[in-house]
Write a protein that holds these residues in place. Structure first.
Motif, mmCIF file in Angstrom:
data_model
loop_
_atom_site.group_PDB
_atom_site.id
_atom_site.type_symbol
_atom_site.label_atom_id
_atom_site.label_comp_id
_atom_site.label_asym_id
_atom_site.label_seq_id
_atom_site.Cartn_x
_atom_site.Cartn_y
_atom_site.Cartn_z
ATOM 1 N N SER A 16 0.512 -0.966 -0.129
ATOM 2 C CA SER A 16 0.150 -0.048 0.086
ATOM 3 C C SER A 16 0.947 1.442 -0.173
ATOM 4 C CB SER A 16 -1.207 -0.321 1.042
ATOM 5 O OG SER A 16 -1.731 -0.818 1.686
ATOM 6 N N VAL A 17 -0.003 2.405 -0.822
ATOM 7 C CA VAL A 17 0.863 3.435 -0.462
ATOM 8 C C VAL A 17 0.169 3.721 0.861
ATOM 9 C CG1 VAL A 17 0.651 5.945 -1.054
ATOM 10 C CG2 VAL A 17 0.885 3.968 -2.787
ATOM 11 N N ALA A 18 0.991 4.864 1.815
ATOM 12 C CA ALA A 18 0.553 5.707 3.157
ATOM 13 C C ALA A 18 1.035 6.914 2.738
ATOM 14 C CB ALA A 18 1.101 4.850 4.175
ATOM 15 N N ALA A 19 0.499 7.803 3.775
ATOM 16 C CA ALA A 19 1.393 9.322 3.986
ATOM 17 C C ALA A 19 0.468 9.142 5.549
ATOM 18 C CB ALA A 19 0.992 10.097 2.599
ATOM 19 N N PRO A 20 1.745 10.091 5.540
ATOM 20 C CA PRO A 20 0.778 10.742 7.438
ATOM 21 C C PRO A 20 -0.341 11.702 7.115
ATOM 22 C CG PRO A 20 3.248 12.637 6.161
ATOM 23 C CD PRO A 20 2.285 11.562 5.382
ATOM 24 N N ARG A 21 -1.414 11.310 7.823
ATOM 25 C CA ARG A 21 -2.856 11.362 8.328
ATOM 26 C C ARG A 21 -3.064 12.839 8.143
ATOM 27 N NH1 ARG A 21 -5.405 12.844 13.023
ATOM 28 N NH2 ARG A 21 -3.559 12.799 13.864
ATOM 29 N N ARG A 22 -2.623 13.617 8.404
ATOM 30 C CA ARG A 22 -2.912 15.398 8.212
ATOM 31 C C ARG A 22 -2.343 15.680 6.846
ATOM 32 N NH1 ARG A 22 -0.045 18.678 11.621
ATOM 33 N NH2 ARG A 22 -0.378 17.312 12.736
ATOM 34 N N LEU A 23 -1.281 15.089 5.551
ATOM 35 C CA LEU A 23 -1.519 15.574 4.594
ATOM 36 C C LEU A 23 -2.775 14.264 3.915
ATOM 37 C CD1 LEU A 23 0.209 15.662 2.221
ATOM 38 C CD2 LEU A 23 1.423 13.695 2.538
ATOM 39 N N ALA A 24 -2.407 13.477 3.635
ATOM 40 C CA ALA A 24 -3.925 12.795 2.835
ATOM 41 C C ALA A 24 -4.936 13.946 3.367
ATOM 42 C CB ALA A 24 -4.082 11.024 4.135
ATOM 43 N N GLU A 25 -5.404 13.727 3.663
ATOM 44 C CA GLU A 25 -6.619 14.765 4.499
ATOM 45 C C GLU A 25 -7.001 15.666 3.199
ATOM 46 O OE1 GLU A 25 -6.947 16.059 8.127
ATOM 47 O OE2 GLU A 25 -7.689 13.626 9.327
ATOM 48 N N SER A 26 -5.932 16.442 3.625
ATOM 49 C CA SER A 26 -6.022 17.183 2.368
ATOM 50 C C SER A 26 -5.270 17.294 1.617
ATOM 51 C CB SER A 26 -4.970 18.665 2.796
ATOM 52 O OG SER A 26 -3.457 18.341 3.057
ATOM 53 N N ASP A 27 -4.899 16.310 0.975
ATOM 54 C CA ASP A 27 -4.207 16.028 -0.391
ATOM 55 C C ASP A 27 -4.545 15.625 -1.844
ATOM 56 O OD1 ASP A 27 -1.905 16.135 -1.646
ATOM 57 O OD2 ASP A 27 -1.407 14.126 -1.602
ATOM 58 N N ASP A 28 -4.490 16.630 -3.241
ATOM 59 C CA ASP A 28 -5.541 16.397 -4.244
ATOM 60 C C ASP A 28 -4.902 15.679 -5.227
ATOM 61 O OD1 ASP A 28 -6.306 16.231 -6.311
ATOM 62 O OD2 ASP A 28 -7.055 18.324 -6.975
ATOM 63 N N PRO A 29 -4.376 14.197 -5.195
ATOM 64 C CA PRO A 29 -3.572 13.056 -6.267
ATOM 65 C C PRO A 29 -3.710 13.904 -7.723
ATOM 66 C CG PRO A 29 -4.413 11.876 -4.535
ATOM 67 C CD PRO A 29 -5.477 13.062 -4.316
ATOM 68 N N ALA A 32 0.823 3.400 14.558
ATOM 69 C CA ALA A 32 1.521 3.694 15.492
ATOM 70 C C ALA A 32 2.723 5.389 14.964
ATOM 71 C CB ALA A 32 2.511 2.721 16.134
ATOM 72 N N ASN A 33 3.155 5.596 14.285
ATOM 73 C CA ASN A 33 3.772 6.507 13.517
ATOM 74 C C ASN A 33 2.536 7.828 12.815
ATOM 75 O OD1 ASN A 33 6.570 5.627 13.442
ATOM 76 N ND2 ASN A 33 6.205 3.613 13.111
ATOM 77 N N ASP A 34 1.663 7.380 12.993
ATOM 78 C CA ASP A 34 0.579 8.233 12.529
ATOM 79 C C ASP A 34 0.515 8.707 11.009
ATOM 80 O OD1 ASP A 34 -1.728 10.678 13.335
ATOM 81 O OD2 ASP A 34 0.120 11.874 12.915
ATOM 82 N N LEU A 35 0.647 7.645 10.209
ATOM 83 C CA LEU A 35 0.364 7.453 8.821
ATOM 84 C C LEU A 35 -1.092 6.238 8.087
ATOM 85 C CD1 LEU A 35 3.828 6.035 8.503
ATOM 86 C CD2 LEU A 35 2.763 8.022 7.751
ATOM 87 N N VAL A 36 -1.253 7.055 7.616
ATOM 88 C CA VAL A 36 -2.970 5.920 6.626
ATOM 89 C C VAL A 36 -2.235 5.294 6.080
ATOM 90 C CG1 VAL A 36 -4.201 7.688 7.989
ATOM 91 C CG2 VAL A 36 -3.898 8.366 5.940
ATOM 92 N N GLU A 37 -2.821 4.605 5.403
ATOM 93 C CA GLU A 37 -2.882 3.710 4.230
ATOM 94 C C GLU A 37 -3.780 4.635 3.297
ATOM 95 O OE1 GLU A 37 -4.682 0.327 5.232
ATOM 96 O OE2 GLU A 37 -3.755 -0.280 2.698
ATOM 97 N N VAL A 38 -3.287 5.168 2.635
ATOM 98 C CA VAL A 38 -4.055 6.430 0.612
ATOM 99 C C VAL A 38 -5.063 5.394 -0.136
ATOM 100 C CG1 VAL A 38 -3.983 7.657 -0.535
ATOM 101 C CG2 VAL A 38 -2.176 7.473 1.552
ATOM 102 N N GLU A 39 -3.708 4.446 -0.404
ATOM 103 C CA GLU A 39 -3.990 3.519 -1.480
ATOM 104 C C GLU A 39 -3.484 2.182 -1.958
ATOM 105 O OE1 GLU A 39 -2.797 5.231 -5.097
ATOM 106 O OE2 GLU A 39 -3.694 3.782 -5.950
ATOM 107 N N THR A 40 -4.552 0.390 -1.736
ATOM 108 C CA THR A 40 -3.545 -0.345 -1.978
ATOM 109 C C THR A 40 -3.267 -0.583 -3.987
ATOM 110 O OG1 THR A 40 -5.831 -0.869 -0.586
ATOM 111 C CG2 THR A 40 -4.254 -2.760 -1.712
ATOM 112 N N ILE A 41 -2.017 -0.654 -3.547
ATOM 113 C CA ILE A 41 -1.912 -1.146 -4.847
ATOM 114 C C ILE A 41 -1.830 -2.966 -5.380
ATOM 115 C CG2 ILE A 41 0.410 -1.236 -6.327
ATOM 116 C CD1 ILE A 41 2.186 0.714 -4.945
ATOM 117 N N ALA A 42 -1.572 -3.630 -4.486
ATOM 118 C CA ALA A 42 -1.498 -5.363 -5.190
ATOM 119 C C ALA A 42 -1.733 -5.775 -3.103
ATOM 120 C CB ALA A 42 -0.436 -5.262 -5.750
ATOM 121 N N GLU A 43 -2.616 -7.173 -3.411
ATOM 122 C CA GLU A 43 -2.909 -7.703 -2.312
ATOM 123 C C GLU A 43 -1.806 -9.385 -2.414
ATOM 124 O OE1 GLU A 43 -5.622 -8.435 0.100
ATOM 125 O OE2 GLU A 43 -6.473 -6.395 -0.742
ATOM 126 N N VAL A 44 -0.711 -9.481 -2.029
ATOM 127 C CA VAL A 44 0.298 -10.376 -1.230
ATOM 128 C C VAL A 44 0.061 -11.165 -0.553
ATOM 129 C CG1 VAL A 44 2.949 -10.099 -0.300
ATOM 130 C CG2 VAL A 44 1.415 -8.212 -1.238
#
Lengths: 224, 384
Positions: free
Chosen positions: A107-120, A180-192
């Motif tokens: 998965s792609v992960a990013a800091p929670r605050r960034l993910a909330e405001s981001d426009d990919p 624990a590191n204040d990151l959230v999963e933004v999207e899944t690239i692949a199931e493994v």
């Protein structure tokens, strides 16, 4: 029509160290492969192990190296996650059996605050810390984004907090390390999941032997 | 001069081939060409460089990404350095040799250059040798080239040779009859190439069972054909399988010792193949010794001729062969009559003439790697 090729050269099965190995043990037992005692001793320095089959030895290597050993024909069979297979995309590897172990997702992960405001949709370039630069670059290139990858071998979750980059691509199973590191999963690239992999040339030239093992692993995976 | 130049660093994938391997490679190529010529395949020699549009037309498009290009300062047109000789031979057949009777049998040997080495073949420059059989449409033609490859490689001394026979058009024909969407087929092909059973099931949807059976059918030719014949395949695909069975029977008759396997879904590198294709492996040898198959040789005016052939990759072929036997070298001390040297060379010796008088010619002979020397008109072995 086919003259049987008899050979004393043993087949080599490459398995990954660590987490997957524990899940693999019952499958090996089902297939009827019993490694020598040292194999289950984590402190053993030995890297190559004999089994109850005189024609089959096991080697224990890092998960990324399983794919490399098998791709170059140094090992004939191996167990590797499709994350590793996708990363290298070795044309010399076949992945005939989904062993249904080692399940997680890439998965792609990013800091929670960034993910909330981001426009990919506005991205043209991003910087990502990852163990999977190949997959990451291809994944983002497919949507027109250039991904600059910083190759790390572990502890990716630290990177955003310390300002190395803002995003990571990594394996996620429960998500607790991310949280624990204040990151959230933004999207899944692949199931493994882990796959049984086979060297292409070996499958063609030692067809009977290898097809037999592939069938046994398939039965074991289906039975599990 | 930079450090690199002083130390002789070469670009990635390029190497100096030294004695005795340089001589070994060319001797092996010549033996292969002789084997091809003995079955009526006449040698042609295309140029190293050609205009890009001719080099990359038709099946040549498969190596477009592997072709070095440069501008011709004379004609101001783009030229390509050959990355594969097959398209050149097909061009010769359909242009300058278009009035030569069919079936036309041609062979070739030469160096090619590729932009990137592959994982198993990091070399960017390597030698190829091969044959093309132009304008032969029957199963007998498919079988002839496979049997020729087996015969030529076996005569060289390649052991445990194994031929994997493939049906590149099969998946396309199946997809058409089953009505699969083009995008789905592309992804399915990728999964089939990796023999990724899980992915194939996901992509094939309602036809997962059939594609799983195709994956599992791969194996020794007799078993694989039996498995394929049991499948309920649409007419076009079933026709491909019948044709394959016919070719396998012909190869077995021509080369009964051959070890044949069948993999009906192998497709990677066969994007331009239109019929039965094959890959040559030797047990314990990394990579492919060669590959070939049926394709359409296309002429400049759109005329198409169904053709087949194969290309051997000499780097892998050489890896499959035992090391060359060292030549028998004899040292001729200074002053040996020229007639003596001629006599020994006629007997098969390699002679090294001393250019200075030596106090102990035996020491000099050993220093130059000679196992023997001429002493008083007699050959004597050099003892350590």
């Amino acid at each position: 029509m086919t003259s049987p090729v008899t050979s004393n050269e043993p087949l080599i099965l490459a398995v990954p160290k660590g987490r997957i190995l524990k899940e693999l043990s019952p499958l090996l037992a089902h297939v009827g492969i019993e490694p020598e005692a040292a194999f289950n001793d984590d402190d053993a320095r030995q890297l190559r192990f004999s089994t109850n089959h005189p024609g089959l030895d096991i080697i224990r290597v890092r998960s990324f190296d399983v794919a490399t050993f098998v791709a170059f024909g140094a090992a004939h069979l191996g167990v590797a996650g499709n994350d590793v297979l996708m990363e290298f995309d070795y044309p010399e590897l076949y992945a005939p059996v989904d062993l249904k172990i080692g399940g997680c997702r890439l998965s792609v992960a990013a800091p929670r605050r960034l993910a909330e405001s981001d426009d990919p949709s506005r991205w043209s370039h991003i910087r990502v810390a990852t163990k999977y630069p190949g997959i990451t670059r291809r994944h983002f290139a497919a949507r027109g984004v250039q991904a600059e990858c910083i190759k790390l071998n572990g502890a990716m979750e630290l990177a955003p907090g310390l300002g190395l980059c803002r995003r990571i691509v990594d394996l996620v199973s429960t998500g607790s390390t991310l949280k624990a590191n204040d990151l959230v999963e933004v999207e899944t690239i692949a199931e493994v999941t882990s796959r049984l992999i086979v060297n292409r040339a070996a499958l063609k030239t030692r067809s009977e032997e290898l097809t037999g093992w592939v069938e046994s692993f398939r039965e074991a995976a289906d039975a599990a | 001069m930079t450090d690199h130049a002083e130390k002789g660093l070469l670009p990635a994938g390029l190497e100096d081939v030294l004695p005795p391997l340089a001589a070994h490679e060319s001797a092996v190529v010549e033996r292969l060409i002789a084997a091809f010529q003995a079955q009526g395949y006449d040698r042609v020699k295309p140029p190293l460089l050609e205009f890009e549009e001719a080099l990359l037309a038709g099946a040549g498009a498969a190596v477009a990404g592997q072709t070095f290009r440069l501008m011709d300062p004379v004609s101001q047109r783009m030229m390509g350095l050959r990355a594969d000789m097959t398209p050149q031979v097909a061009r010769i057949a359909t242009t300058r040799l278009k009035n030569t009777p069919r079936p036309l049998r041609l062979c070739y040997g030469g160096q090619v250059l590729q932009v990137r080495g592959s994982q198993l073949r990091p070399e960017r420059q390597f030698a190829q040798a091969g044959v093309e059989l132009i304008g032969a449409t029957d199963a007998t033609g498919d079988a002839e080239v496979v049997a020729l490859a087996i015969e030529a490689l076996t005569a060289l001394g390649v052991e445990n040779l194994s031929v994997d026979l493939n049906l590149p058009p099969l998946v396309g024909a199946l997809a058409k009859d089953l009505g699969l969407a083009a995008e789905q087929v592309a992804e399915l092909r990728l999964a089939l190439d990796r023999k990724d059973a899980a992915e194939v099931s996901d992509l094939a949807g309602g036809h997962a069972g059939l594609f799983q059976e195709l994956l599992r059918a791969a194996g020794p030719a007799d078993k694989a054909l039996a498995a394929l014949e049991k499948l309920a395949l649409p007419a076009a695909a079933a026709g491909e399988v019948r044709h394959l069975a016919e070719v396998v029977a012909l190869i077995c008759a021509a080369a009964p010792q051959a070890r044949l396997t069948v993999d009906p879904v192998e497709h990677r590198g066969f994007e331009y193949q239109t019929g039965i294709s094959f890959i040559l492996f030797a047990k314990g040898v990394r990579g492919e010794l060669g590959r070939g198959g049926r394709y359409e040789a296309s002429g400049p005016n759109g005329e198409r001729e169904s053709s087949t052939g194969f290309t051997l990759f000499m780097d892998t072929v050489l890896r499959a062969l035992p090391a060359p036997a060292p030549a028998r070298r004899v040292y001729l001390p200074l002053g040996t009559p020229a007639e003596e040297g001629r006599r020994l060379r006629a007997e098969g010796w390699v002679t090294l003439a001393g250019l200075t008088a030596e106090a102990d010619p035996a020491v000099e002979a050993r220093r130059l790697g000679c196992g023997h020397m001429l002493r008083d008109g007699e050959i004597s072995e050099i003892k350590d």
